[in-house]
Design an enzyme around this catalytic site. Sequence first.
Site, PDB file in Angstrom:
ATOM      1  N   GLY A 258     -47.724 -12.202  33.521  1.00  0.00           N
ATOM      2  CA  GLY A 258     -46.618 -11.762  32.669  1.00  0.00           C
ATOM      3  C   GLY A 258     -47.168 -11.111  31.427  1.00  0.00           C
ATOM      4  O   GLY A 258     -48.370 -10.853  31.315  1.00  0.00           O
TER       5      GLY A 258
ATOM      6  N   ASP B  30     -33.080 -13.074  29.372  1.00  0.00           N
ATOM      7  CA  ASP B  30     -33.826 -12.114  30.193  1.00  0.00           C
ATOM      8  C   ASP B  30     -33.467 -12.297  31.666  1.00  0.00           C
ATOM      9  O   ASP B  30     -34.336 -12.316  32.538  1.00  0.00           O
ATOM     10  CB  ASP B  30     -35.332 -12.285  29.980  1.00  0.00           C
ATOM     11  CG  ASP B  30     -36.123 -11.065  30.464  1.00  0.00           C
ATOM     12  OD1 ASP B  30     -35.525  -9.980  30.571  1.00  0.00           O
ATOM     13  OD2 ASP B  30     -37.324 -11.208  30.724  1.00  0.00           O
TER      14      ASP B  30
END
Length: 709
Positions: A21, A135
């Site tokens: 990520g 998100d």
Amino acid sequence: MVKIGMIIGDRYEILEKIGTGGMSDVYKAKCHKLNRYVAVKILKQEFSENENFVSKFRIEAQAAASLMHPNIVNVYDVGAENDIYYIVMELVEGITLKKYIERKARLSYKEAVSIAIQVSMGIEAAHNNHIIHRDIKPQNIIISREGKVKVTDFGIAKAATSNTITSNVMGSVHYTSPEQARGGYSDEKSDIYSLGITLFEMLTGRVPFNGETTVAIAIKHIQEEMISPKEYVPEIPSSVEAIVLKCCQKSPDRRYQSMAEVIADLKQSLISPDEDFVVNRDMDEEASTRTISEAEMNQIKRKAQRQDAYEEQMRLNTQYTRPPQDEEYDGEEEYYEEDEYDAGDSKMEKVTVILAILAGVVICAVILMVVGKILGVMNTDDIGSKIDPETEESSSAMQPSGVTPSSESSDVLTVPMVDVLGWDVEEAKKEIVRIGLIPEVTMVESELYEENTVISTDIAAGDEVEVNSTVVLTVSAGTEAPEVPDVLGLTFEEAYNTITAKGLTVSRLESYSATVEKGRVISQMPIGGEPAAPGTAVVLNVSLGMEDNKVAMPNLIGSDQIEAEEWVHENGMALQSIGEEYSDTIAEGLVCYQNFSEGSILDPGTPIVFCISLGKDPASGATYKCNATIVAPTISEAPDYSSGSDVHVTLVTDNGKVLLDVTTGTFPQAANFYGITSQWGTITLTYTATVDGVPESKSVQRRIEFEQE
């Protein structure tokens, strides 16, 4: 530095890297204390010395650790060791919803709604704990091999305990809410907006707002009207369309106010897909599309510029190149550090808010006066002297004739339906538009009515209906009405010529298909055989062939080991293991088991398992017992299976004895048998799926080993 094979926390053995990520890497590990596999998220080395990033990483862990729900990736442990900061999470074997959508081009509305319900339940659990995800997107939703849907990566979630929460994160801009795009206040309803965009993508295979830059997309979220998903997929039920549009309202006040409301409507849409039950909130000034202000434009650009500059600086400092994102954990986490612009932005925001409030008060006062005059809720004696009679007359002329306020609500305008039975369809459409309604035409063959004559309407004459409601006109196509030809399987050129020869027009869509050759028609709407008026557009979904790098699994049962291994290497798969087992039907030395059924669509690098037959079991005189629980077909096995549908279940031993033969829609099913003379058996689940409007029988097989008595 994290290395494969090292042990952290005195219990977690790092096995392999499975994802990355923005600020962390994810590894598969084994917990030796509990003897189970887990996912370990570790803060990247370049961030571990930054107290700001470490603090955010810990906040993420604390927020996620408070959540325990079947539809959330659970957090087991949090720790730090030798400047290694880590979170231990549930390991979910499966693929992201993003990959799943890409694999199928788009999902059926039933499957999309079913997935959305599970996602909503996970988000609801977070909201009940005062945690906002911020998100939500298909990349952060995982579908396990068992078909369970889980929300992951609460990387930018924060506890919603303050009225002054603002986001420093642009997030994934394709799914971000208008208030997040503006950098303003965001709450639970921001997650509802992102869920609506995700549902839109599941239904259509695309996102509603796209552009060349982050700023361009953010501005579209703020300014542009939301496109209905039915524009791309006309067969989407009206209730599902209404749910998507309500989730994605510009104003948070006009969206669903809680995930519980979303879940209730999603469940109702599966029961009554074409029923009009979605209740929209009253119109307000915030709900309308508005032009973005110069201050907001500058703010969005500054955020994007700081993001680009920061990422470029990190790349130059560390010479770090992000590896391809993993199927299981490919959500991004994007952070911004505060800088000298933030103080000025904060002051400007305060001034802007004060001016906006004052402007809002003035606008509301004007709106109340106008609405009050129109609807008659104000005292006309008090204000009559201030309104010119000519102005009043012109205001009345602006609404369709016959429009009256609804008796239920002074904010809803209604109109009596006119009697257009027997009219020419074009004249009827003009009249319906004139009174403020929207006509929709359905053609049927008729011997009693002349061609293009209105036979019936779905709203009776005289009924009061809301302005802008849709009226379905059933119109005679005569006895010689052209039928839509069935062009499934034809090339696009053949289909085009066949359809246009009937006086119809063609609209083309494209999607990937593992079963239909490139350039041939996968599906059509309307379907073949239906009557249609001349000029009707027939929408053709044309195959793009197999998606790049995708591979269809062949049937290698009965092949020798060398042939099976060659297929694995030639097609870029990963040979995970080759086992051995006895088989009464497959000769010794040949493949008797493969872990993916024939026709399965695989990504490069997919682990493949084979078993080689040892021939018949020499201990064939032994007897075995079966104590098994049979579950319904999973999403990974049968993505087109509808939960609750009837399934024909059989359990047959390798020597041909039928132990179970039943049709049921209830699972799990118990299978308890004794005195079995074969060590192995096969469970076959046969169900019916609708493919391109045609029912088709499909089967899933599972191998089962019986226990010796």
